[in-house]
Write an enzyme that holds these catalytic residues in place. Structure first.
Site, short mmCIF file in Angstrom:
data_model
loop_
_atom_site.label_atom_id
_atom_site.label_comp_id
_atom_site.label_asym_id
_atom_site.label_seq_id
_atom_site.Cartn_x
_atom_site.Cartn_y
_atom_site.Cartn_z
CE LYS A 11 1.05 1.34 4.62
NZ LYS A 11 1.30 2.69 4.57
CB ALA A 96 9.92 0.36 1.83
CG LEU A 98 6.24 0.11 0.35
CD1 LEU A 98 7.12 -0.44 -1.19
CD2 LEU A 98 5.16 1.27 -0.34
CB SER A 103 0.53 -7.58 3.18
OG SER A 103 -0.93 -7.77 1.87
CG ASP A 135 0.07 -0.50 8.44
OD1 ASP A 135 -0.47 0.58 8.75
OD2 ASP A 135 0.66 0.32 7.76
#
Length: 286
Positions: A11, A96, A98, A103, A135
């Protein structure tokens, strides 16, 4: 079950406003998550116990890995002793901003909930996900743009996706979230923009006037300490991006492009130096 292979997408953050700090030490925030076409691959195979292997020695394949944490949390919730062997092919850079680890954890929860035929209620699954990381619920519950508050776990699906090409660059700096929260420059007292409305204006009407307000509060400190990351943002804009920003706490930086040619040229330029992902317009996690 022989084995099942699935993708766990990364993301980016469109705007990231740190709004306060709770008594438990966690910071509250406001942000919009968007998926990008950069992914890890997880393979789940039948096994008597829980086991894991990883394609890189830079990440642990022990109990500290979020995939195994997710599997154990699900087993503990359900009161079962089922097993699985997880193979993680790591492509999303870590450190990073991300959300790669989050995830992976969300994918593990979703797949094992189905494979083990647990049918865990959504609310309970959300609670397990939040316990693994702020997240994680985003990757578990949505496919496109989502507005997030709290520590990132309170979500509203915006039922939209970005109509632009996205070039995401990892400049090679691994920035820990802990470092970022310790070093960002607080701006708690301010009039926060309406991120939800701004996203609607940007996605539905291509209203670029909202872009200056899409700030990431980690940027000033990260750019001061990591000038190479600042340079990537500048180069994304020079290569034709109409907007560029740090993602999360970095060090990944992304740029939005209207024209495919400009996006491809930018991706080609950065690939000579860094890992890069090019995401097509209207991308969603499938």
């Amino acid at each position: 079950m022989q084995h099942i292979s699935v993708k766990a997408f990364a993301k980016i953050n469109l705007g990231l406003l740190i709004t306060g700090k709770r008594q438990d030490g966690y910071h509250t925030l406001e942000t919009v998550f968007s998926p990008i076409n950069w992914y890890d691959e997880l393979t789940f195979s039948a096994a008597d116990g829980l086991g894991m292997s990883c394609s890189t020695i830079d990440l642990p394949a022990d109990d500290s890995n979020l995939c195994l944490k997710a599997a154990k949390a699900l087993r503990e919730y359900a009161g079962i002793d089922k097993g699985v062997a997880i193979t993680l092919t790591k492509r999303i850079p870590f450190g990073a901003g991300l959300g790669g680890g989050s995830s992976d954890a969300a994918t593990t929860l979703r797949v094992l909930n189905a494979l083990w035929e647990l049918d865990v209620p959504q609310g309970d699954l959300h609670g397990i996900a939040t316990g693994l990381g702020a997240d994680v619920p985003y990757f578990l519950e949505t496919k496109g743009l989502a507005y997030a508050t709290g520590i990132g776990e309170i979500l509203e699906d915006l039922e939209a996706s970005l109509p632009f090409h996205i070039v995401t660059v990892f400049p090679g700096e691994h920035i820990s979230t802990v470092w970022a929260y310790r070093n960002f420059y607080p701006r708690f007292v301010r009039q926060a923009p309406d991120l939800k409305q701004m996203m609607k204006d940007l996605c539905l009407r291509s209203d670029f006037s909202v872009l200056p307000a899409l700030e990431n509060d980690f940027e000033p400190a990260v750019f001061d300490h990591y000038p190479a990351v600042r340079k990537v943002k500048e180069q994304l804009l020079e290569k034709g991006g109409f907007y560029a920003s740090l993602s999360g706490s970095g060090s990944a930086v992304f740029g939005l492009f209207e024209e495919l040619r400009d996006a491809e040229n930018a991706a080609r330029f950065f690939r000579e130096h860094f890992p890069v992902a090019l995401t097509e317009p209207f991308f969603t996690m499938q």
